[in-house]
Write an enzyme that holds these catalytic residues in place. Structure first.
Site, short mmCIF file in Angstrom:
data_model
loop_
_atom_site.label_atom_id
_atom_site.label_comp_id
_atom_site.label_asym_id
_atom_site.label_seq_id
_atom_site.Cartn_x
_atom_site.Cartn_y
_atom_site.Cartn_z
N VAL A 10 0.81 -1.21 0.00
CA VAL A 10 0.00 0.00 0.00
C VAL A 10 0.84 1.26 0.00
O VAL A 10 0.32 2.35 -0.11
CB VAL A 10 -1.00 0.05 1.17
CG1 VAL A 10 -2.16 -0.87 0.92
CG2 VAL A 10 -0.32 -0.27 2.49
N GLY A 11 2.13 1.09 0.13
CA GLY A 11 2.93 2.31 0.07
C GLY A 11 4.35 2.08 0.51
O GLY A 11 4.74 1.00 0.92
N GLU A 12 5.10 3.16 0.39
CA GLU A 12 6.46 3.15 0.86
C GLU A 12 6.50 4.08 2.04
O GLU A 12 6.40 5.29 1.88
CB GLU A 12 7.40 3.67 -0.24
CG GLU A 12 7.37 2.86 -1.52
CD GLU A 12 8.27 1.64 -1.45
OE1 GLU A 12 9.03 1.52 -0.47
OE2 GLU A 12 8.19 0.80 -2.37
N GLY A 13 6.57 3.53 3.22
CA GLY A 13 6.64 4.37 4.40
C GLY A 13 8.04 4.91 4.53
O GLY A 13 8.91 4.64 3.70
N THR A 14 8.24 5.67 5.57
CA THR A 14 9.56 6.24 5.78
C THR A 14 10.60 5.14 6.01
O THR A 14 11.75 5.29 5.68
CB THR A 14 9.51 7.20 6.98
OG1 THR A 14 8.37 8.03 6.82
CG2 THR A 14 10.73 8.05 7.05
N TYR A 15 10.15 4.03 6.60
CA TYR A 15 11.16 3.00 6.91
C TYR A 15 11.12 1.82 5.96
O TYR A 15 11.81 0.84 6.15
CB TYR A 15 11.01 2.44 8.32
CG TYR A 15 10.06 3.16 9.22
CD1 TYR A 15 10.36 4.44 9.65
CD2 TYR A 15 8.91 2.53 9.68
CE1 TYR A 15 9.52 5.09 10.52
CE2 TYR A 15 8.07 3.19 10.54
CZ TYR A 15 8.37 4.47 10.96
OH TYR A 15 7.54 5.10 11.82
N GLY A 16 10.29 1.84 4.96
CA GLY A 16 10.27 0.71 4.04
C GLY A 16 8.88 0.45 3.54
O GLY A 16 7.99 1.29 3.68
N LYS A 17 8.76 -0.71 2.92
CA LYS A 17 7.46 -1.04 2.32
C LYS A 17 6.40 -1.25 3.38
O LYS A 17 6.67 -1.75 4.47
CB LYS A 17 7.60 -2.31 1.49
CG LYS A 17 8.48 -2.12 0.27
CD LYS A 17 8.51 -3.40 -0.57
CE LYS A 17 9.34 -3.18 -1.82
NZ LYS A 17 10.64 -3.87 -1.78
N ASP A 136 7.65 14.82 11.19
CA ASP A 136 7.42 14.60 9.76
C ASP A 136 5.93 14.55 9.46
O ASP A 136 5.47 13.67 8.74
CB ASP A 136 8.12 13.30 9.32
CG ASP A 136 8.23 13.20 7.79
OD1 ASP A 136 8.25 14.25 7.13
OD2 ASP A 136 8.28 12.07 7.28
#
Lengths: 303, 312
Positions: A10-17, A136
């Site tokens: 569902v996305g690329e968060g700040t720390y990864g997938k 952030d």
């Protein structure tokens, strides 16, 4: 991790997938986030332990995305931790976009903006009362339940294990649009004001359906801010000219907030101006914002 | 950012990068909602031991091992306190089979390791088990850490009586305010000493905090007790009856301690926390356990003594 079926990325968060997944037994939808940290010889790294336990505590608030659990996986001799969060169907960026595009293009209802901003201030006040800065905040980090009209703060960037990198996992430049001027000017001793600045930018973005300050470099970002709010002076912001990255900038006069945001009522304009106050120590706090007259028309008993 | 854990401020992430904020939080009432939050969630951090005596002896063995490590490494008592809190909460949720005493040791070591990480105190697996013949490897400790973490649902920022001291001290009548530091220090000592008392896990952390402060006030000066007691009863979170019961439990514990201290020929402050007295209290607890209907046959007390390793 056998507990969950991965459904989709569902996305690329700040720390990864980030994956949408489903609990095989209960059917509950969850968001799985892999942490970048690997376990070492000494067991769970102290920083990770302290941060996750803090996240666990913060997520007791209904205005913060709930951490449901922590799963560990051993893969190719590497030990990884996955954070399991509650799943919400969309985020504020996608939600605002849905009002911007297509035949249904229309402003967000002002009641909804009020309610979302109130919930955002609640979440931020909660983090701040526990001594934690988000650092952030941006529409992508605010998750939304469309049907219930609920907004929750996600992606708390707690620290070393989850440091906000200059480039995200996919080498996409991390957005500067919500960054406070003191951070852009190189201040290292920033505090709660950095989050309030971001809240102000998000507030304006809900009203305008487009970002308030969309700079593509730190300098451009500053110039966007200065052009709109006027170039800060020592009188307005004591100490600004001694900040590390301060230069002599062109002198702009402030624009009228109410003219720039004709859809926003005067109380809203007043609250926004207090969130976008240059001097960080004069900026309104999240807790004070909750009592601002802008929210008077809101039925607070529902929160 | 570090977010070291402080027993007195479980809700505050002490973030070194944002000193300004942390200092505001640590000094007084910057956050009026904090007590509310503490009272709302304290029950999640309590440990009710199941009646089984197996767990009881496991608890006392783990406690004495923790105190032993505390002594041999000269550790801060708050670290041991936190480790014991983890042990209690773990045992409240999982049973350890009576014969598996090595698991109890592993549990104690892992809880100490987790507590040291929470408090950012460097403590290696070697420090934790230097006096033992059998050494657990780091892999084993690591697995046990994970088991403890998942059992406690990663709620490692424990809410303990210490979390409530500052709040209840705000009820101190003005005329006693001068003694606030002495009172807090004395109450902390009482809390450290009474943690091993089995009764101490029957009360809510907030009640124990209030009772410890009251007992401390009375010990410092008997005239302090009544005004402080009536002030505390104005607190909506306290119930007069429970508070009295808890004070009595602490009193009972302290007086047992004094008798032992006298018979051991040392002062109560020093003797209170030795592994020997921990075990003596376990034994006393086991014996009193019989009176409330547990099926003690005295074996556990004996086992406790046998398993007890005196510090060298």
């Amino acid at each position: 991790m056998e507990k969950y079926d991965k459904l989709e990325k569902v996305g690329e968060g700040t720390y990864g997938k980030v994956y949408k997944a489903q609990d095989k037994v209960t059917g509950q939808l969850v968001a799985l986030k892999k942490t970048r940290l690997e376990m070492d010889e000494e067991g769970i790294p102290p920083t990770t332990l302290r941060e996750i336990s803090l996240l666990q505590m913060l997520s007791q608030s209904i205005y913060v995305v709930r951490l449901l659990g922590v799963e560990h996986v051993e893969k190719n001799g590497k030990r990884l931790l996955y954070l399991v969060f509650e799943y919400l169907d969309t985020d504020l960026k996608k939600y605002v976009d849905s009002y911007k595009k297509g035949p249904n293009s229309r402003p967000l209802p002002s009641r909804l903006i009020q309610s979302f901003l109130y919930q955002l201030c609640k979440g931020v006040a909660h983090c701040h009362s526990h001594g934690v800065l988000h650092r952030d905040l941006k529409p992508q980090n605010l998750l939304v339940d469309k049907d219930k009209g609920i907004l929750k703060v996600a992606d708390l960037g707690l620290g070393r294990a989850f440091t906000v990198p200059l480039k995200s996992y996919t080498h996409e430049i991390v957005t500067l649009w919500y960054r406070a001027p003191e951070v852009l000017l190189g201040s290292t001793h920033y505090s709660v004001g950095v989050d309030i600045w971001s809240v102000g930018c998000i507030f304006a973005e809900m009203v305008r359906r487009q970002p308030l300050f969309a700079g593509d470099s730190e300098l451009q970002q500053l110039l966007h801010i200065f052009r709109f709010l006027g170039t800060p002076t020592e009188a307005k912001w004591p100490g600004v000219s001694s900040l590390r990255d301060w230069h002599d900038y062109p002198q702009w006069k402030p624009q009228s907030l109410s003219q720039a945001l004709p859809n926003l009522d005067s109380e809203g304009v007043d609250l926004l101006s207090k969130m976008l106050e240059y001097c960080p120590s004069n900026r309104i706090s999240a807790k004070e914002a909750l009592d601002h007259p802008y929210f008077n028309g809101l039925d607070k008993s529902q929160f | 950012m570090e977010f070291d854990f402080d027993l007195e401020n479980p809700l505050a992430g002490v973030d070194h990068d944002t000193q300004q904020l942390s200092t505001a939080l640590l000094l007084g009432s910057a956050n009026p909602d904090e007590p509310l939050t503490l009272f709302a969630v304290e029950s999640d951090h309590m440990s009710f031991l199941p009646g089984a005596l197996d767990q009881f002896s496991a608890r006392c063995n783990a406690h004495s091992l923790i105190v032993q490590v505390q002594f041999s490494n000269n550790l801060d008592p708050s670290l041991a306190y936190l480790a014991v809190n983890y042990v209690d909460r773990f045992l409240a949720k999982r049973e350890i089979p009576r014969e598996k005493t090595w698991i109890v040791r592993l549990l104690a070591i892992s809880c100490l390791s987790l507590a040291s990480k929470m408090k950012n105190i460097d403590l290696s697996p070697a420090d934790l088990q230097s006096e033992e013949g059998f050494i657990f490897d780091s892999q084993t400790i690591w697995r046990m850490e994970l088991l403890v973490l998942s059992t406690l649902e990663w709620r490692m920022r424990s809410i303990t009586p210490f979390s409530f001291l500052r709040f209840f001290l705000s009820y101190l009548p003005l005329e006693i305010r001068l003694h606030i530091q002495a009172l807090k220090a004395h109450a902390s000592q009482i809390l450290f000493k009474s943690q091993n008392e089995i009764k101490s896990i029957e009360f809510k952390p907030s009640v124990i905090a209030a009772a410890a402060l009251l007992v401390a006030a009375r010990e410092l000066s008997p005239s302090h007790f009544l005004p402080f007691h009536s002030a505390l009863l104005n607190c909506e979170y306290l119930n007069s009856e429970t508070l009295t019961e808890c004070c009595a439990a602490i009193d009972g514990y302290i007086s047992t301690n004094c008798i032992e201290a006298a018979s051991n020929g040392c002062d109560s402050g020093r003797s209170a926390l030795t592994p020997v007295t921990v075990l003596d209290h376990c034994r006393a607890g086991l014996e009193s356990g019989k009176t409330v209907g547990s099926a003690s046959d005295g074996c556990d007390a004996k086992m406790c003594r046998t398993l007890m390793r005196r510090p060298t």
